[in-house]
Design an enzyme around this catalytic site. Structure first.
Site, PDB file in Angstrom:
ATOM      1  CE  LYS A  58      36.256  23.691 -23.901  1.00  0.00           C
ATOM      2  NZ  LYS A  58      35.485  23.876 -25.122  1.00  0.00           N
ATOM      3  CB  CYS A 105      36.801  20.515 -27.628  1.00  0.00           C
ATOM      4  SG  CYS A 105      36.150  22.346 -28.171  1.00  0.00           S
ATOM      5  CG  ASP A 140      33.150  21.272 -24.794  1.00  0.00           C
ATOM      6  OD1 ASP A 140      33.687  21.446 -23.586  1.00  0.00           O
ATOM      7  OD2 ASP A 140      33.780  21.677 -25.717  1.00  0.00           O
TER       8      ASP A 140
HETATM    9  C1  VGL Z   1      33.894  22.607 -29.951  1.00  0.00           C
HETATM   10  C2  VGL Z   1      33.641  23.478 -32.135  1.00  0.00           C
HETATM   11  C3  VGL Z   1      33.246  24.523 -31.600  1.00  0.00           C
HETATM   12  C4  VGL Z   1      33.981  21.119 -29.237  1.00  0.00           C
HETATM   13  C5  VGL Z   1      33.505  23.580 -29.437  1.00  0.00           C
HETATM   14  O1  VGL Z   1      33.769  20.984 -28.085  1.00  0.00           O
HETATM   15  O2  VGL Z   1      34.630  20.421 -29.912  1.00  0.00           O
HETATM   16  N1  VGL Z   1      33.891  22.469 -31.648  1.00  0.00           N
HETATM   17  N2  VGL Z   1      33.153  24.611 -30.237  1.00  0.00           N
END
Ligand code: VGL
Ligand code: ZN
Length: 197
Positions: free
Chosen positions: A106, A151, A8
């Site tokens: 995702k 994540c 991410d």
């Molecule tokens: C994430 C919160 C919501 C992350 C993704 O990538 O850690 N955190 N969506």
């Protein structure tokens, strides 16, 4: 075979983004250097439809970072982030995405959040990454990216539970650190047998 999982590294998790992680952009150059050292490189991309159930904005009277109970368990409510096709959902512009063999998205199921690169937050619905890694003969993964306590943590713990050898490079990850979430994540990773570097 050893894969690098880049979790991410998207604009919304970097300074100026909707769910900015402090120092999120500082890890990009180091991740680019690391990519050359692995047999496979996989990027993950948080990829939510507008109005996703993890967004505080869709729950009356709730604010970002409040908790709610979802059918699959407790869920933190987030600011709207990583909406499919938006600039915020794009990878950081300096991340060398050309080097990726595989990009896994995702969080596209409107009713379930998905922190882990392997399973949605119901801990049952697979993303397909396990099958991809297995069919490429990958037995070890190293994780980097955002956010360390969400994540990266969930992905690392699932990878260990799936029988992979797992390393997390904490120097190439940054945390949100919400109400002790970094301490909790660190304990969870150690408990699962993840090697923290
Ligand atoms: C994430 C919160 C919501 C992350 C993704 O990538 O850690 N955190 N969506
Ligand atoms: Zn998300």
């Amino acid at each position: 075979m050893h894969a690098l999982l880049v979790i991410d590294v998207q604009n919304d998790f970097c300074p100026g983004g909707a769910l900015a992680v402090t120092g999120g952009d500082e890890i990009v150059a180091g991740i680019n250097v690391l990519m050359a050292q692995f047999d496979a490189v996989v990027l993950t991309q948080d990829w939510h439809p507008a109005g996703h159930s993890s967004f505080a904005s869709v729950h009356d009277g709730k604010s970002p970072y409040d908790m709610i109970d979802m059918p699959y368990g407790p869920q933190v409510l987030w600011p709207d982030h990583c909406i499919q096709g938006s600039d915020g959902a794009a990878f950081h512009p300096l991340l060398e995405t050309d080097r990726a063999d595989m990009i896994i998205r995702k969080g596209y199921n409107p009713a379930i959040d998905s922190y882990s690169a392997f399973f949605e937050n119901d801990h049952k619905t697979p993303t397909g990454l396990d099958g991809y890694l297995r069919s490429r003969g990958i037995t070890e993964v190293t994780l980097v990216g955002l956010a360390l306590d969400f994540c990266v943590n969930y992905s690392a713990v699932d990878a260990a539970q799936l029988g992979l050898k797992v390393n997390v490079r904490r120097d190439l990850a940054r945390a949100i650190d919400l109400n002790g979430s970094l301490d909790e994540a660190t304990k969870a990773m150690i408990g699962a047998g993840v090697r923290l570097k």
